[in-house]
Design an enzyme around this catalytic site. Structure first.
Site, PDB file in Angstrom:
ATOM      1  CB  SER A   9      -0.892   0.003   1.244  1.00  0.00           C
ATOM      2  OG  SER A   9      -1.424   1.302   1.410  1.00  0.00           O
ATOM      3  CG  HIS A  34      -3.839  -1.469  -1.656  1.00  0.00           C
ATOM      4  ND1 HIS A  34      -4.979  -2.173  -2.010  1.00  0.00           N
ATOM      5  CD2 HIS A  34      -4.202  -0.663  -0.629  1.00  0.00           C
ATOM      6  CE1 HIS A  34      -5.984  -1.802  -1.226  1.00  0.00           C
ATOM      7  NE2 HIS A  34      -5.548  -0.873  -0.384  1.00  0.00           N
ATOM      8  CG  ASP A  36      -5.001   2.624   0.608  1.00  0.00           C
ATOM      9  OD1 ASP A  36      -5.993   1.874   0.563  1.00  0.00           O
ATOM     10  OD2 ASP A  36      -3.879   2.251   1.004  1.00  0.00           O
ATOM     11  CG  MET A  38      -8.081   7.424   2.277  1.00  0.00           C
ATOM     12  SD  MET A  38      -7.323   7.333   3.907  1.00  0.00           S
ATOM     13  CE  MET A  38      -6.513   5.735   3.822  1.00  0.00           C
ATOM     14  CG  HIS A  68      -9.178   0.511  -0.682  1.00  0.00           C
ATOM     15  ND1 HIS A  68      -8.592   0.290   0.549  1.00  0.00           N
ATOM     16  CD2 HIS A  68     -10.509   0.578  -0.444  1.00  0.00           C
ATOM     17  CE1 HIS A  68      -9.529   0.249   1.474  1.00  0.00           C
ATOM     18  NE2 HIS A  68     -10.700   0.431   0.904  1.00  0.00           N
ATOM     19  CG  MET A  70     -11.255   3.761   1.770  1.00  0.00           C
ATOM     20  SD  MET A  70      -9.700   3.653   2.701  1.00  0.00           S
ATOM     21  CE  MET A  70      -8.531   3.670   1.351  1.00  0.00           C
ATOM     22  CG  MET A 139     -11.741  -2.470   4.896  1.00  0.00           C
ATOM     23  SD  MET A 139     -10.220  -2.106   4.019  1.00  0.00           S
ATOM     24  CE  MET A 139      -9.316  -1.149   5.236  1.00  0.00           C
ATOM     25  CG  ASP A 177      -6.275  -2.562   3.104  1.00  0.00           C
ATOM     26  OD1 ASP A 177      -5.220  -2.339   3.704  1.00  0.00           O
ATOM     27  OD2 ASP A 177      -6.868  -1.715   2.395  1.00  0.00           O
ATOM     28  N   GLY A 179      -3.038  -3.937   8.922  1.00  0.00           N
ATOM     29  CA  GLY A 179      -2.314  -4.640   9.987  1.00  0.00           C
ATOM     30  C   GLY A 179      -1.689  -5.947   9.547  1.00  0.00           C
ATOM     31  CB  SER A 200       3.114   0.520   8.431  1.00  0.00           C
ATOM     32  OG  SER A 200       2.162  -0.404   8.883  1.00  0.00           O
TER      33      SER A 200
HETATM   34  C1  DX5 Z   1      -6.319   2.051   5.296  1.00  0.00           C
HETATM   35  C2  DX5 Z   1      -5.841   1.530   3.959  1.00  0.00           C
HETATM   36  C3  DX5 Z   1      -4.748   0.533   3.980  1.00  0.00           C
HETATM   37  C4  DX5 Z   1      -3.490   0.948   4.711  1.00  0.00           C
HETATM   38  C5  DX5 Z   1      -2.965  -0.267   5.392  1.00  0.00           C
HETATM   39  O1  DX5 Z   1      -7.586   2.563   5.187  1.00  0.00           O
HETATM   40  O2  DX5 Z   1      -6.924   0.952   3.237  1.00  0.00           O
HETATM   41  O3  DX5 Z   1      -4.452   0.065   2.666  1.00  0.00           O
HETATM   42  O4  DX5 Z   1      -2.485   1.472   3.885  1.00  0.00           O
HETATM   43  O5  DX5 Z   1      -1.884   0.087   6.156  1.00  0.00           O
HETATM   44  P1  DX5 Z   1      -1.112  -0.944   7.112  1.00  0.00           P
HETATM   45  O6  DX5 Z   1      -0.628  -2.074   6.225  1.00  0.00           O
HETATM   46  O7  DX5 Z   1      -0.025  -0.113   7.658  1.00  0.00           O
HETATM   47  O8  DX5 Z   1      -2.095  -1.423   8.124  1.00  0.00           O
HETATM   48 ZN    ZN Z   2      -6.463   0.026   1.283  1.00  0.00          ZN
END
Ligand code: DX5
Ligand code: ZN
Length: 222
Positions: A9, A34, A36, A38, A68, A70, A139, A177, A179, A200
């Site tokens: 990501s 990936h 993201d 937002m 993705h 959001m 998620m 997706d 953690g 991360s």
């Molecule tokens: C959060 C995103 C994830 C995020 C995951 O809303 O959809 O893709 O980057 O980050 P980690 O892998 O650090 O949990």
């Molecule tokens: Zn994501």
């Protein structure tokens, strides 16, 4: 089950050096990027949009991009991301008034389509559209931020969705997706996922090659 894909990501990448970061992570063995999106409305955070996806394509990145969304509403952004070379577009059913129509918009453009389930979203939302999904994204955190902790009840949800896919003989990818780390990726695979988003865990590490290798090695133990 399908081959495992690791999907870094880029939310956790260095945005000032995004093209180079993506190249590095692809050279390190990532399967799909990936991306993201937002909007500070559907989720509290604000990130990147279609212009950045276009810039990545212009930079020369040919790997599949897993967008993705959001955002709410979704249809206008679906149109934009189709134009800038998204390979997959997934969205949250709560964010579209007409989920089947939004899916159709993606599919009719020849782009792979998917739905995203939040931790509190029931799997029943998939029932009448599952045959139209190339990807189901589960998620394992509440969307909006990277670096959160994997919610353990996600395992049950992954198992249920894996059963739904297999019982219907479908080819749908099952992505997780939030953690995802070296030390829990095997367990997530064992529950039935085949596509692993990690932000991360990869971009926060000092050696992307070593991190991806360790993830692959963990996946092979399942
Ligand atoms: C959060 C995103 C994830 C995020 C995951 O809303 O959809 O893709 O980057 O980050 P980690 O892998 O650090 O949990
Ligand atoms: Zn994501």
């Amino acid at each position: 089950m399908k081959d495992c894909w690791i999907a870094p990501s880029i939310l956790a990448a260095d945005f000032a050096r995004l093209g180079a970061e993506i190249e590095t992570v692809l050279d390190a063995g990532a399967d799909i990027i990936h991306f993201d999106v937002m909007d500070n409305h559907y989720v509290p955070n604000l990130t990147i949009g279609p212009m950045v996806c276009q810039a990545i394509r212009d930079y020369g990145i040919q790997a599949p991009i897993d967008v993705h969304l959001m955002v709410e509403p979704v249809d206008a952004m679906i149109e934009e991301f189709i134009k800038v070379g998204a390979s997959y577009i997934t969205f949250h059913p709560e964010a579209s008034k007409h989920v089947d129509r939004s899916l159709e918009m993606i599919r009719s453009a020849g782009v792979k389509a998917g739905l995203v389930l939040n931790p509190a979203t029931p799997v029943s939302v998939l029932e009448w559209v599952i045959d139209k999904l190339d990807m189901i994204l589960v998620m394992s955190i509440n969307p909006g931020f990277g670096g959160q902790k994997f919610i353990p009840s996600t395992h049950d949800k992954i198992r249920q969705i894996r059963q739904m896919i297999d019982a219907r003989g479908l080819d749908t990818r099952l992505e997780v997706d939030g953690g995802v780390k070296i030390d829990n990726i095997a367990e997530i695979r064992a529950s039935g996922a085949d596509t692993f988003v990690a932000g991360s865990a990869i971009f926060g590490s000092s050696d992307y090659v070593a991190t991806l290798k360790a993830m692959r090695a963990a996946l092979k133990t399942v």
